[in-house]
Design a protein around this motif. Structure first.
Motif, short mmCIF file in Angstrom:
data_model
loop_
_atom_site.label_atom_id
_atom_site.label_comp_id
_atom_site.label_asym_id
_atom_site.label_seq_id
_atom_site.Cartn_x
_atom_site.Cartn_y
_atom_site.Cartn_z
N TRP A 133 34.89 45.98 68.40
CA TRP A 133 34.62 47.15 67.71
C TRP A 133 33.59 47.06 66.90
O TRP A 133 32.93 47.88 66.47
CB TRP A 133 35.87 47.85 67.23
N LEU A 134 33.27 45.95 66.30
CA LEU A 134 32.22 45.66 65.38
C LEU A 134 30.91 45.62 65.89
O LEU A 134 29.85 46.12 65.51
CB LEU A 134 32.71 44.11 64.50
N GLU A 176 31.99 52.68 77.65
CA GLU A 176 32.50 52.04 78.82
C GLU A 176 33.89 51.14 78.19
O GLU A 176 34.81 51.16 79.09
CB GLU A 176 31.58 50.96 79.12
N THR A 177 33.57 50.84 77.13
CA THR A 177 35.10 50.37 76.57
C THR A 177 36.21 51.44 76.48
O THR A 177 37.26 51.03 77.17
CB THR A 177 34.89 49.82 74.99
N VAL A 178 35.90 52.56 76.03
CA VAL A 178 36.72 53.78 76.22
C VAL A 178 37.31 54.01 77.53
O VAL A 178 38.41 54.31 77.93
CB VAL A 178 36.38 54.90 75.44
N ALA A 179 36.16 54.07 78.42
CA ALA A 179 36.46 54.40 79.84
C ALA A 179 37.28 53.46 80.29
O ALA A 179 38.58 53.75 81.19
CB ALA A 179 35.27 54.39 80.61
N HIS A 195 51.03 48.02 82.43
CA HIS A 195 52.08 48.11 82.91
C HIS A 195 52.59 46.67 83.29
O HIS A 195 53.69 46.16 82.92
CB HIS A 195 51.92 49.12 84.17
N ASN A 196 51.70 45.87 83.86
CA ASN A 196 52.21 44.59 84.31
C ASN A 196 52.24 43.67 83.02
O ASN A 196 53.03 42.76 82.83
CB ASN A 196 51.03 43.96 85.23
N ALA A 197 51.67 43.86 81.91
CA ALA A 197 51.79 43.11 80.81
C ALA A 197 52.81 43.49 79.81
O ALA A 197 52.93 43.26 78.85
CB ALA A 197 50.37 42.99 80.05
N GLU A 198 53.82 44.53 80.41
CA GLU A 198 54.81 45.13 79.78
C GLU A 198 54.37 45.86 78.43
O GLU A 198 55.06 45.69 77.35
CB GLU A 198 55.97 44.01 79.30
N GLY A 199 53.35 46.54 78.32
CA GLY A 199 52.79 47.34 77.22
C GLY A 199 51.85 46.83 76.37
O GLY A 199 51.58 47.40 75.35
N GLY A 200 51.68 45.70 76.57
CA GLY A 200 50.78 44.82 75.58
C GLY A 200 49.26 45.17 75.85
O GLY A 200 49.16 46.17 76.50
N LEU A 201 48.29 44.59 75.09
CA LEU A 201 46.99 45.11 75.13
C LEU A 201 46.34 43.78 75.79
O LEU A 201 45.48 43.17 74.76
CB LEU A 201 46.45 45.42 73.90
N ASN A 203 38.77 41.16 73.72
CA ASN A 203 40.05 41.67 73.42
C ASN A 203 40.10 42.93 72.76
O ASN A 203 39.47 43.15 71.88
CB ASN A 203 40.59 40.57 72.29
N PRO A 204 40.89 43.97 73.12
CA PRO A 204 40.96 45.16 72.76
C PRO A 204 41.46 45.31 71.15
O PRO A 204 40.99 46.52 70.66
CB PRO A 204 42.21 45.86 73.49
#
Lengths: 256, 428
Positions: free
Chosen positions: B383-384, B344-347, B359-365, B376-377
């Protein structure tokens, strides 16, 4: 050899040839098997014995020549039609229904004889005649106690006995056995000979056999097949005295 | 004794199927109709693969034929034909029989891979021809009809459709089960085991296979017509390869060597898609994953595993084993949680919505929402957590599996015989 087959001839091969591509494996075999006799085909490895059986039983069609079963031409017919015409065969490499019970292995053939091949509207458990006859064959090949076991779980010699039993079930009068004692111990072979003797009583038997002991104790006549050609047909005693046969076959075996 | 117990189980299941549905909501009633149809489809399909050893990759053809035939008859009834609506599936059966006979004649000339390819090609033929045949298949939009009342039964409610479907599925399922006990049913098993020997025993293997194929196609078409009655429409997408593939997956996951295996598979998959398809768009991926895992680790399917346990129930040390089974279950649960979280995370991260957010965050994550929490990505926890779940669950499962297999090795000889009635290959 073009005379019309008489009633005494159960199986007649007339100038049978078989080629795999450019290689002629069977080179014009003529052979008459008399009704009621036990007849062996012997010959060195690669002589074409199994091919001959495959031609007679319909696995392959001969390239040329004719095969008569009780006077009717069967060359080139499919195996099931040849079986219905009255010829059944066993296989050199055990060829059974491994995942079915021993009883069911035999019942398939009995059902075929009773003409209920494609019966869809009656449970098989209620077919008394069929089940009784199956039990009979089961007893004749000495597997009464193994009826409910999976055929794949039988010992090798039991599977060979089952193989012979299946050949009997369709009620054919001409029986072809392909090396029925191959791979058996001395003792098992003795038993197998007795079994074959009793179950082929009154029938016509044609068998491929390597073991001369088996041939001597069981067969009325022997044909020697060498390189796709029958070089002699006679009683076992006279065959073993035949110089050409000794050179072609028995001598070779003695030397090996 | 075994048969008595089975009969009792069947009676209970039957009673539940009759009594429970009126108390369920419309969604669940609809789901049960789908379960029944999928079950009949899988049972009919398994006649080929499970009993005759023929793998068809094109059974959508006969399902679709049944649906269209039923709709044509329903339209005729709408136009005034005095034909009882409950017997509409007969039209499907007739069409399936005819098409199955023709297709089966050609397909069964070959075995193995070639048989599978011919069946696939026949289904594709229908799939590509149907949109162009306006009269028969209604072109790209398909054809629709209405269930007409009969003898006071309106067939307006889902519940009425459910009982009609239940009756047909029970009759057909019973017929399939009776089939295994006829001479021809036994011949079918013999064909799977050793087609060559069957020929030398006086049977035409081709004739036999054509009959088996025809019976399978006919009952598949009944399932198709039940679906047509249920949704009152059909179009050429019924012939699509994913319909053919679905029944293969269901049958194998359920267990093709056990008579009721396909029903288990069909029920599991239908229930799964009902429960999960609204929650996540990855459900098809999960379905595929389940199939791969079942094929790798339990190739006899769910039904095969259950049957194996029933056969050996007296030899097994249940008291010792129960704990390990619970442990294995917990391990599998953790592993599943890890896989789902990761999937689901990957999706989310590679989805269109998140691309817009980025796009709205100008390329951030920027952080994303999942399972009611914010993640938080680039965060360690994101991920842990799945990694811990995967490793922990995996370790637990491997450990439990080892213990369980030791206990299985220690058990006494099996009392399984060739005559257990559940086993398609051994019923006598």
């Amino acid at each position: 050899m073009t005379a019309t087959p008489t009633t005494q001839t159960a199986l007649r091969l007339a100038a049978i040839t078989m080629s795999f591509g450019p290689i002629e494996v069977i080179k014009g075999v003529n052979l008459d098997i008399r009704a009621g006799e036990r007849h062996a085909v012997i010959g060195p490895n690669g002589a074409g014995k199994s091919t001959l059986f495959n031609l007679i039983s319909g696995m392959f069609a001969p390239t040329s020549g004719e095969i008569f079963l009780n006077g009717n031409s069967i060359a080139g017919l499919s195996p099931h039609l040849i079986n219905r015409a009255g010829l059944a065969r066993s296989f050199q490499i055990t060829n059974i229904f491994h995942r079915m019970s021993v009883f069911e292995n035999l019942r398939i053939g009995v059902l075929a004889r009773h003409g209920v091949r494609y019966g869809l509207f009656r449970p098989v458990a209620g077919m008394r005649q069929v089940n009784e006859e199956t039990a009979e064959v089961l007893a004749r090949v000495g597997l009464e106690s193994r009826g409910h076991d999976l055929a794949g779980d039988l010992t090798y010699s039991e599977q060979r006995a089952l193989e012979i039993g299946m050949t009997l079930t369709t009620g054919a009068e001409v029986i072809l056995l392909d090396e029925p004692t191959a791979g058996m111990s001395r003792e098992e072979t003795e038993k197998a000979i007795e079994l074959i003797r009793t179950v082929t009583e009154g029938k016509t038997l044609l068998m491929v056999e390597h073991d001369m002991g088996v041939v001597f104790s069981l067969c009325d006549r022997v044909s020697v097949l060498v390189y796709g050609d029958i070089i002699a047909t006679d009683t076992p005693e006279r065959i073993s005295a035949n110089r050409a046969v000794q050179e072609a076959y028995l001598g070779e075996e003695a030397a090996s | 004794m075994m048969t008595m117990r089975n009969l009792l189980l069947l009676a209970v299941a039957l009673a539940l199927l009759v009594i429970v549905p009126p108390f369920l909501g419309l969604g669940w009633q609809n789901m049960l109709v789908n379960v029944l149809i999928a079950s009949l489809f899988a049972l009919a399909f398994n006649l080929l693969i499970g009993q005759a050893g023929l793998l068809s990759f094109g059974h959508a053809a006969y399902f679709g034929v049944g649906a269209f035939a039923a709709l044509h008859l329903m339209r005729a009834i709408e136009g005034g034909l005095p034909f009882p609506t409950p017997l509409v599936p007969l039209a499907g059966a007739a069409a399936g029989l005819l098409i199955g006979l023709i297709a089966g004649y050609f397909a069964t000339m070959r075995s193995g891979v070639y048989f599978a390819l011919v069946t696939l090609a026949i289904a594709e033929l229908f799939h590509s021809l149907a949109p162009q045949l306006e009269g028969v298949f209604g072109g790209e939009s398909g054809i629709s009809s209405m269930r007409m009342p009969w003898n006071g039964i309106v067939f307006g409610s889902m519940l009425e459709v459910y009982y009609l479907t239940l009756a047909w599925v029970l009759v057909c399922g019973l017929a399939l089960w009776a089939y295994t006990r006829t001479p021809f049913g036994r011949l079918t098993l013999a064909l799977r085991d050793n087609e060559q020997r069957v020929r030398f025993l006086g049977y035409s293997a081709h004739t036999a296979k054509v009959i088996i194929f025809t019976v399978s196609a006919m009952l598949t078409a009944v399932a198709g017509s039940l679906q047509a009655i249920s949704i009152e429409t059909a179009n050429y997408s019924l012939f699509a390869s994913n319909v053919s593939a679905q029944v293969v997956l269901q049958t194998f996951v359920g267990g093709s060597t056990v008579f009721f295996g396909p029903v288990i598979g069909a029920t599991a998959f239908t229930l799964f898609s009902f429960l999960v398809s609204d929650l996540t768009r990855s459900w098809v991926f999960y379905q595929g994953l389940i199939f791969v895992l079942v094929m790798l680790y339990v190739p006899t399917g769910i039904g095969g595993v259950i049957q194996h346990h029933i056969h050996n129930r007296r030899q097994l040390d249940w008291r010792n084993m129960a704990g390990h089974y619970v442990l294995a279950f917990v391990g599998a649960l953790l592993l599943t949680a890890g896989v789902v979280f990761l999937t689901e995370t990957v999706a989310v991260l590679f989805g269109e919505d998140y691309a817009m957010v980025r796009h709205n965050a100008e390329g951030g994550l920027p952080p994303f929402e999942l399972f009611g929490a914010s993640w938080n990505p680039t965060g360690l926890l994101t991920w842990l957590l799945p990694i811990v779940l995967l490793i922990g669950g995996g370790a637990l499962l491997i450990r439990a599996r080892r213990r369980i297999s030791t206990i299985w090795d220690r058990k006494g000889p099996s009392n399984a015989t060739a005559t257990e009635p559940l086993l398609a290959g051994g019923a006598k």
